[in-house]
Enzyme design. Sequence first.
Site, PDB file in Angstrom:
ATOM      1  N   LYS A 172      -5.960  13.579 -12.101  1.00 47.00           N
ATOM      2  CA  LYS A 172      -5.071  12.904 -11.144  1.00 47.00           C
ATOM      3  C   LYS A 172      -4.081  13.916 -10.578  1.00 47.00           C
ATOM      4  O   LYS A 172      -3.357  14.577 -11.325  1.00 47.00           O
ATOM      5  CB  LYS A 172      -4.326  11.765 -11.841  1.00 47.00           C
ATOM      6  CG  LYS A 172      -3.223  11.117 -11.004  1.00 47.00           C
ATOM      7  CD  LYS A 172      -2.412  10.124 -11.834  1.00 47.00           C
ATOM      8  CE  LYS A 172      -1.147   9.698 -11.111  1.00 47.00           C
ATOM      9  NZ  LYS A 172      -0.307   8.800 -11.946  1.00 47.00           N
ATOM     10  N   ARG A 198      -4.679   5.149 -10.326  1.00 48.53           N
ATOM     11  CA  ARG A 198      -6.015   4.565 -10.546  1.00 48.53           C
ATOM     12  C   ARG A 198      -6.787   4.446  -9.234  1.00 48.53           C
ATOM     13  O   ARG A 198      -8.018   4.428  -9.232  1.00 48.53           O
ATOM     14  CB  ARG A 198      -5.877   3.211 -11.233  1.00 48.53           C
ATOM     15  CG  ARG A 198      -5.180   2.139 -10.435  1.00 48.53           C
ATOM     16  CD  ARG A 198      -4.629   1.014 -11.287  1.00 48.53           C
ATOM     17  NE  ARG A 198      -3.521   1.470 -12.121  1.00 48.53           N
ATOM     18  CZ  ARG A 198      -2.883   0.688 -12.992  1.00 48.53           C
ATOM     19  NH1 ARG A 198      -3.255  -0.571 -13.135  1.00 48.53           N
ATOM     20  NH2 ARG A 198      -1.891   1.171 -13.715  1.00 48.53           N
ATOM     21  N   LYS A 200      10.115   3.496  -7.176  1.00 45.96           N
ATOM     22  CA  LYS A 200      10.591   3.587  -8.552  1.00 45.96           C
ATOM     23  C   LYS A 200      12.116   3.572  -8.599  1.00 45.96           C
ATOM     24  O   LYS A 200      12.777   3.908  -7.609  1.00 45.96           O
ATOM     25  CB  LYS A 200      10.110   4.899  -9.187  1.00 45.96           C
ATOM     26  CG  LYS A 200       8.621   5.021  -9.396  1.00 45.96           C
ATOM     27  CD  LYS A 200       8.294   6.402  -9.974  1.00 45.96           C
ATOM     28  CE  LYS A 200       6.805   6.568 -10.215  1.00 45.96           C
ATOM     29  NZ  LYS A 200       6.348   5.746 -11.360  1.00 45.96           N
ATOM     30  N   ASP A 216       2.927   1.417  -6.782  1.00 41.20           N
ATOM     31  CA  ASP A 216       3.225   2.399  -7.827  1.00 41.20           C
ATOM     32  C   ASP A 216       2.087   2.514  -8.837  1.00 41.20           C
ATOM     33  O   ASP A 216       2.147   3.330  -9.750  1.00 41.20           O
ATOM     34  CB  ASP A 216       4.533   2.037  -8.540  1.00 41.20           C
ATOM     35  CG  ASP A 216       5.075   3.187  -9.378  1.00 41.20           C
ATOM     36  OD1 ASP A 216       4.727   4.353  -9.081  1.00 41.20           O
ATOM     37  OD2 ASP A 216       5.825   2.932 -10.337  1.00 41.20           O
ATOM     38  N   GLU A 224      -0.785   3.772  -8.187  1.00 45.90           N
ATOM     39  CA  GLU A 224      -1.593   4.534  -7.233  1.00 45.90           C
ATOM     40  C   GLU A 224      -2.587   5.481  -7.882  1.00 45.90           C
ATOM     41  O   GLU A 224      -3.619   5.818  -7.305  1.00 45.90           O
ATOM     42  CB  GLU A 224      -0.681   5.329  -6.288  1.00 45.90           C
ATOM     43  CG  GLU A 224      -0.216   6.691  -6.796  1.00 45.90           C
ATOM     44  CD  GLU A 224       0.624   6.647  -8.069  1.00 45.90           C
ATOM     45  OE1 GLU A 224       0.598   7.631  -8.822  1.00 45.90           O
ATOM     46  OE2 GLU A 224       1.303   5.633  -8.310  1.00 45.90           O
TER      47      GLU A 224
END
Length: 520
Positions: A286, A372, A298, A368, A370
């Site tokens: 990632k 995955r 966040k 948030d 993101e």
Amino acid sequence: MLKNIINKKNLFINNQQNIFQIIKRNKMTDSTVDNKGYIVGIYENEEFTPLGQQLNEKTNGHLLKSIKLSDTKGKVGDNLVLYNVTPEVSRVAIVGLGKKENNNSTTYEKNENTRKAIGSGVKALKSKNATHLTIDSNIGDAKQTAEGAFLSNFKFDFKTGTSGKTANSTNESIQVQLSPSPSSEECFKEGKILAESQNFARVLMETPANLLTPTNFVQHVSSQMKELIDSGKVEMIVREEQWVKDQKMGMFWGVAKGSDEPLKFLELHYRGASADGKDSIVYVGKGITFDSGGISIKPSANMGLMKGDMGGAATAVSAMFGVASLGLKVNLITITPLCENMPSGKATKPGDILTAANGKTVEVDNTDAEGRLILGDALHYACSFKPTHIIDIATLTGAIDVALGQHYAGCFTTTDSLWDQLNECGNISGERLWRMPLIPEYRKQMETSKVADLINSAGRSGGACCAAGFLKEFITADQSWSHLDIAGVMSSSEDGPYIRKGMTGKPTRTLIEFAKKNQQ
């Protein structure tokens, strides 16, 4: 000014591998009595390792007398620095090794004890300006000795020194020799490469997001691997936005389009077993170079740590560097989708529906979540190589940090033999893994959308497990695959014997060990 800082950073990365030099006994260069240091070990029964015993006898028991007068009891992590031990030895670090005969010690404990002892000794001597170190080779295995020495010497910052110039690191060039010289010098070299690989991951993860955009990430990898690429050992392929669209990677593009920084899709190929690259292992990392959370932004507290949200990509490419540098007989591919997750007028919004590369539709409930999304498309692409194993590495969920803390990464797989291998490699490297459940019930929690095949966030319950279940939707049937959630081990909140406070670079060495174990 920014260009100068970046140039200095590239220079630091190039120099990072040369912090230590392996040199033969009595061949240290530019050494004086004032900058020499020795590291010897002592067990809990007050028995020294051979080099320590020699120095103790030469000084009429001075080392042992000093130990008895101190708080050092030989426990792992203890250390005591003595000065002017002999006219030739200005500093000696005595490091605790624990119990000498402990048949109950596991592989993990034995290896970690060596790293901790060496790391504490190197840090103690370095703080006293010793730059030419002699380590008693009887303290532990040469490989773990090198790992402890190199990893403990890492420090990274942008502080200005007394000259007023910005420096990326206060590391000094330290020369190390083992005494007596080990028969397994190759093991020491291997440990050096393993530590250098992890340190490169730490550099990438520590670099602030304004200096490590997706484009910068690719540049740093290219610089680090220049010799390997130029020699043809590693092939580097950089994909751009249009390629991502052509591959119909709607989830990756859905995240990347919110940022003004262009995305990159980085592929590295190492064909150490066969020129055709068949039977490869694929590492998918990632690569969110900064994660603001997107529209689902966040909280501001600790958001700066999200410069490390590309830790999966950092460890994947760093493992490739280690595998290729060691010349392992294995075929390895690393795939790293790189982008930022930012809020903007172009960003994906909660409620939007994205179409993945495998054709499945995904409702974005939380922008948030993101990681995955970009991983799903990358995993689908990874399956096209029909590899023997796919391992993805990601700082994916805060839930895994809540569950396991900073001492274990979560490992998800339905293949028992793959878990056994990864667990063994984690115990060897000291980067421990804990197997987490990956059952259909968690996947079903990701199928609650009324308008799409999947939803990207299923709430608080079983967060890490549900995320893994989501990723499994993009893995072809019968493909050996594991997901490593490294969010908890991304950074350390305190200084350890050989890993300082900050980004850890884990599990780089575990990934290298896995490739080594699967040589053809």
